[in-house]
Motif scaffolding. Structure first.
Motif, PDB file in Angstrom:
ATOM      1  N   SER A   1      23.854 -37.618   6.211  1.00 54.56           N
ATOM      2  CA  SER A   1      22.863 -38.306   7.037  1.00 54.56           C
ATOM      3  C   SER A   1      21.958 -37.292   7.732  1.00 54.56           C
ATOM      4  O   SER A   1      20.766 -37.511   7.863  1.00 54.56           O
ATOM      5  CB  SER A   1      23.546 -39.230   8.034  1.00 54.56           C
ATOM      6  OG  SER A   1      23.635 -38.637   9.270  1.00 54.56           O
ATOM      7  N   GLY A   2      22.493 -36.149   8.117  1.00 51.95           N
ATOM      8  CA  GLY A   2      21.653 -35.137   8.760  1.00 51.95           C
ATOM      9  C   GLY A   2      20.680 -34.527   7.775  1.00 51.95           C
ATOM     10  O   GLY A   2      19.530 -34.262   8.100  1.00 51.95           O
TER      11      GLY A   2
ATOM     12  N   ARG B   1      26.264 -34.005  12.214  1.00 52.21           N
ATOM     13  CA  ARG B   1      24.883 -34.357  11.915  1.00 52.21           C
ATOM     14  C   ARG B   1      23.931 -33.537  12.777  1.00 52.21           C
ATOM     15  O   ARG B   1      22.945 -32.998  12.300  1.00 52.21           O
ATOM     16  CB  ARG B   1      24.656 -35.847  12.159  1.00 52.21           C
ATOM     17  CG  ARG B   1      23.223 -36.276  12.001  1.00 52.21           C
ATOM     18  CD  ARG B   1      23.069 -37.754  12.258  1.00 52.21           C
ATOM     19  NE  ARG B   1      21.672 -38.154  12.291  1.00 52.21           N
ATOM     20  CZ  ARG B   1      20.947 -38.141  13.382  1.00 52.21           C
ATOM     21  NH1 ARG B   1      21.458 -37.736  14.521  1.00 52.21           N
ATOM     22  NH2 ARG B   1      19.687 -38.530  13.347  1.00 52.21           N
TER      23      ARG B   1
ATOM     24  N   LEU C   1      21.066 -30.877  11.449  1.00 55.94           N
ATOM     25  CA  LEU C   1      19.641 -31.009  11.768  1.00 55.94           C
ATOM     26  C   LEU C   1      19.012 -29.649  12.045  1.00 55.94           C
ATOM     27  O   LEU C   1      17.847 -29.427  11.725  1.00 55.94           O
ATOM     28  CB  LEU C   1      19.455 -31.919  12.981  1.00 55.94           C
ATOM     29  CG  LEU C   1      19.705 -33.392  12.722  1.00 55.94           C
ATOM     30  CD1 LEU C   1      19.491 -34.202  13.984  1.00 55.94           C
ATOM     31  CD2 LEU C   1      18.799 -33.888  11.624  1.00 55.94           C
TER      32      LEU C   1
ATOM     33  N   ARG D   1      11.275 -38.291  11.276  1.00 48.73           N
ATOM     34  CA  ARG D   1      11.769 -37.169  10.497  1.00 48.73           C
ATOM     35  C   ARG D   1      11.491 -37.428   9.035  1.00 48.73           C
ATOM     36  O   ARG D   1      11.769 -38.495   8.523  1.00 48.73           O
ATOM     37  CB  ARG D   1      13.257 -36.990  10.743  1.00 48.73           C
ATOM     38  CG  ARG D   1      13.679 -35.568  10.843  1.00 48.73           C
ATOM     39  CD  ARG D   1      14.902 -35.457  11.731  1.00 48.73           C
ATOM     40  NE  ARG D   1      15.930 -36.428  11.458  1.00 48.73           N
ATOM     41  CZ  ARG D   1      16.785 -36.306  10.452  1.00 48.73           C
ATOM     42  NH1 ARG D   1      16.732 -35.299   9.638  1.00 48.73           N
ATOM     43  NH2 ARG D   1      17.715 -37.204  10.275  1.00 48.73           N
TER      44      ARG D   1
END
Lengths: 395, 336
Positions: free
Chosen positions: A192-193, A252, A256, B333
């Protein structure tokens, strides 16, 4: 939980590294321009004398007077044998960390405690007779007889042998719970990150829901509704059924900061697949964090499982520290009668010592993976900057 | 604003998912609760009960009408749960909500006071330890903190109840308040409530506080080495301002996430503590339900604990932006 936490940091980090990169580029160019081709034609140079350094021979004129060997065609002059490679790997991955661990008293204690419990689970079984009723007198106190150093229960079972014979299944349970949490947390957190967008939103909604559900009550409800058997592996997983969510969140936020790093971007431009990038570029950088969490999860599994066994809501096949505590309280009234108190105290101390060992180990792991500590290697670790591992557990 | 709405929506979704999952657990599991309830009804009524009567009894207990199609059962169950109708307890014979409802404030009282105590005492002690880094005080507190952090709350509770409760008879070993007192806002009643709550609260707070103190200590030491602190000192700001605005604020922030997770673990921990002290809170009834295989009571307890936790975490989450300005606003993002 902020969706923005990384933006500022990542942006400034990028700018910094970019300028650094530019500096290096300029340096290299000027160096190359002022380079004297004969500089490297060193008479004393012999293969095998120095480390592998393809760049050192850059610009050297080929022996036949032809074109210079390009940097890309050049091969290393020195090759490492498999044995050397193995030794170097051993030095980097095993010996250096081991020395760092050993130099820190916390990690040393932690390792010794864990080894002690592992021995208890393996060798202990051979040395000590299996627990059975009427091994000795009823409710013999601790440290009264040599035969039963930790005393006996109300039915004359040796507490020492109960404790030792409970260890293998407890360790299995702890390991399975910790492995389950770490794998699921890492998979959810990294994907997910790294992927971002819709994938991120969907995975994080799932994670947030799992994180908000209270863990122990959920385990209790599932254990009674699912009618599971007392298999320690299954119970370990059941206890950590939603513990991975917190880890996924934390991983996560670490990913990032990594997803825009140059080497990750390079892999992306080269067209490598997401699984390759995540497993090759991202996860190795998170290993310290993952290892520390593995140890902390192990501690959480002990606390949870023993607590629920003590309440008598989990099924079990064999003797178990939590079951011992349950029996002490419910069968002998250990809380109200001093005669049976040792029965309760023995499993308690067993749990606390193991948990303390794991806590110390987590702090030690933090030091092994901390590059600043690593750079100094084992020689100068005397100064004691307390690295705060995430010790915030429980309440 | 959109963040607040999104966050609230998520909380509602969580509650929805948990209730749906409990429906799934009761209805769909092979050999699950429904089969057990049916067997129980058969046993009690003998052969005199017809299938329809058994189904009606199950419907009254669990809000699930077995004869209806699955989606109808689901909607009926969800509708009943959202209205606070958790069915009828098979053990007590009363509606689940009338058993658990009065217990909620007591559990919240225990967990909230324990968390508050652990957090405030732990954080101030941690800051003080960082200030006196390397002193005997620091070393001893770190050791004590490590040991407390490695002790499960129920171990401390068992030690408390056997020494202070039974052997020295300083504290009561069960109940929420002395039964002969009139319930209300009077001094003897409040004193009795505190007397009964002291040991459960302490056993939860003490094991938590070591962890808070250690992380606060680590964070403060890290902040103390920062450049902006030197700048603040060079600017001639008062020590008080530096301590509160610069050190404390930056050291506490990373622990805020931990606080949110702690709210979650507290309710789980309270289940065990409440049972040791025979303190009739939500967790106590949850275990009562489990031991009597009283599925309506058990599911009710679980859903209530979850809802309490969702509320706690949502409040914590919404106030996060107020504590940390960096957490405000939405991010866009790029996805790979």
């Amino acid at each position: 939980m902020s969706p923005t936490e990384r933006d500022g940091a990542a942006a400034s980090g990028d700018a910094e590294t970019n300028t650094n990169g530019a500096d290096h580029g300029v340096d290299a160019v000027t160096e190359a321009l002022t380079d004297d081709p004969d500089r490297f034609a060193d008479a004393e140079w012999a293969p095998g004398g120095s480390a592998i350094s393809g760049h050192a021979r850059n610009g050297r004129v080929a022996a036949d007077g032809g074109s210079a060997v390009s940097e890309f065609q050049q091969k290393a002059d020195v090759s490492m044998t498999a044995g050397e490679r193995r030794r170097q790997w051993l030095e980097e991955r095993v010996l250096a960390p081991a020395r760092i661990v050993w130099s820190d008293w916390r990690a040393r204690t932690g390792v010794l405690v864990v080894i002690l419990y592992l021995l208890m689970a393996t060798v202990g079984q051979m040395l000590i007779a299996a627990p059975s009723p009427n091994q000795g007198g009823y409710l013999v106190g601790a440290f009264r007889t040599l035969e039963f150093p930790l005393g006996t229960t109300a039915s004359g079972v040796s507490l020492l042998s109960q404790t030792v014979y409970a260890t293998p299944s407890m360790l299995t349970m702890i390991a399975s719970g910790a492995v389950f949490t770490v794998i699921l947390g890492t998979v959810f957190g990294t994907i997910s990150g790294y992927k971002g967008g819709t994938t991120d939103s969907v995975l994080m909604v799932v994670t947030d829901i799992m994180m908000t559900i209270p863990g122990l009550p959920l385990t209790i409800v599932l254990a009674s509704a699912l009618q599971i058997e007392g298999n320690p592996v299954v119970i370990g997983i059941l206890i950590t059924v939603n513990a991975w969510a917190g880890l996924a969140r934390a991983i996560r936020s670490q990913v990032l900061t990594l997803r825009d790093a140059e080497y990750v971007e390079a892999s992306r431009i080269m067209g490598m697949g997401t699984p390759t990038i995540i497993s090759g570029d991202i996860v190795p950088n998170l290993m310290p964090y993952i290892t520390m969490n593995f140890v902390q999860q192990a501690r959480a599994v002990i606390f949870g499982s023993v607590g629920l066994y003590f309440l008598g809501v989990l099924p079990y096949n064999s003797v178990n520290w939590g079951v011992m505590m349950n029996a002490a309280v419910n069968r002998a009234g250990a809380t109200s009668s001093p005669a049976a108190f040792h029965w309760l105290l023995v499993p308690m101390v067993t749990i606390i010592v193991l948990a303390l060992g794991l806590t110390l180990l987590a702090q030690g792991a933090d030091r092994i993976f901390n590059p600043r500590v690593r750079a100094r290697h084992a020689d100068t670790i005397a100064d004691d900057d307390e690295s705060s591992s995430n010790t915030t557990g429980g309440i | 604003m959109s963040y607040v709405l999104k966050r609230l929506g998520q909380s509602v979704l969580t509650v929805f998912v948990v209730i749906s999952a409990s429906f799934g657990l009761i209805r769909l599991l092979p050999g699950g609760p429904l089969a057990y309830l049916r067997a129980q009804a058969l046993q009690q009524g003998g052969s005199s009960l017809s299938t329809a009567e058994i189904n009606a009894r199950i419907a009254a207990q669990t809000n699930i009408a077995v004869s209806e199609p699955l989606y109808v059962q689901y909607f009926q169950y969800m509708a009943a749960m959202l209205q606070g109708d958790f069915g009828v307890s098979t053990r007590y014979g009363d509606p689940v909500m009338s058993i658990i409802g009065p217990a909620i404030p007591w559990t919240v009282f225990l967990t909230a006071s324990a968390l508050f105590l652990a957090f405030t005492v732990g954080v101030s002690l941690g800051a003080f330890m960082a200030y006196r880094e390397g002193s005997t005080f620091d070393v001893t507190s770190t050791g004590v903190g490590l040991v407390l952090n490695s002790t499960p709350g129920y171990v401390l509770a068992l030690l408390f109840i056997s020494y202070l409760g039974y052997r020295m008879e300083l504290f009561p070993t069960g109940g929420r308040y002395a039964s002969e007192l009139t319930v209300g806002f009077n001094l003897p009643f409040i004193a009795s409530v505190l007397h009964h709550g002291a040991l459960p609260i302490l056993s939860m707070a003490l094991v938590g506080f070591g962890g808070w103190a250690l992380s606060m200590r680590g964070n403060s030491i890290r902040v103390l080495g920062e450049d902006y602190l030197r700048v603040a000192r060079l600017r001639g700001l008062s020590t008080r301002r530096i301590a509160m605005r610069y050190v404390a604020r930056n050291a506490i922030l990373p622990m805020y996430t931990g606080l949110m997770i702690a709210i979650g673990t507290v309710f789980g921990g309270a289940v065990i503590i409440e049972n040791i002290f025979a303190y009739p809170g939500v967790g106590f009834y949850l275990i009562q339900g489990i031991n009597a295989r009283d599925y309506p009571l058990m599911m009710g307890g679980f859903i209530i604990i979850t809802v309490a936790m969702v509320i706690g975490i949502t409040i914590a989450d919404l106030t996060y932006g107020w504590l940390d300005p960096r957490a405000k606003g939405g991010a866009t993002r790029e996805s790979y």
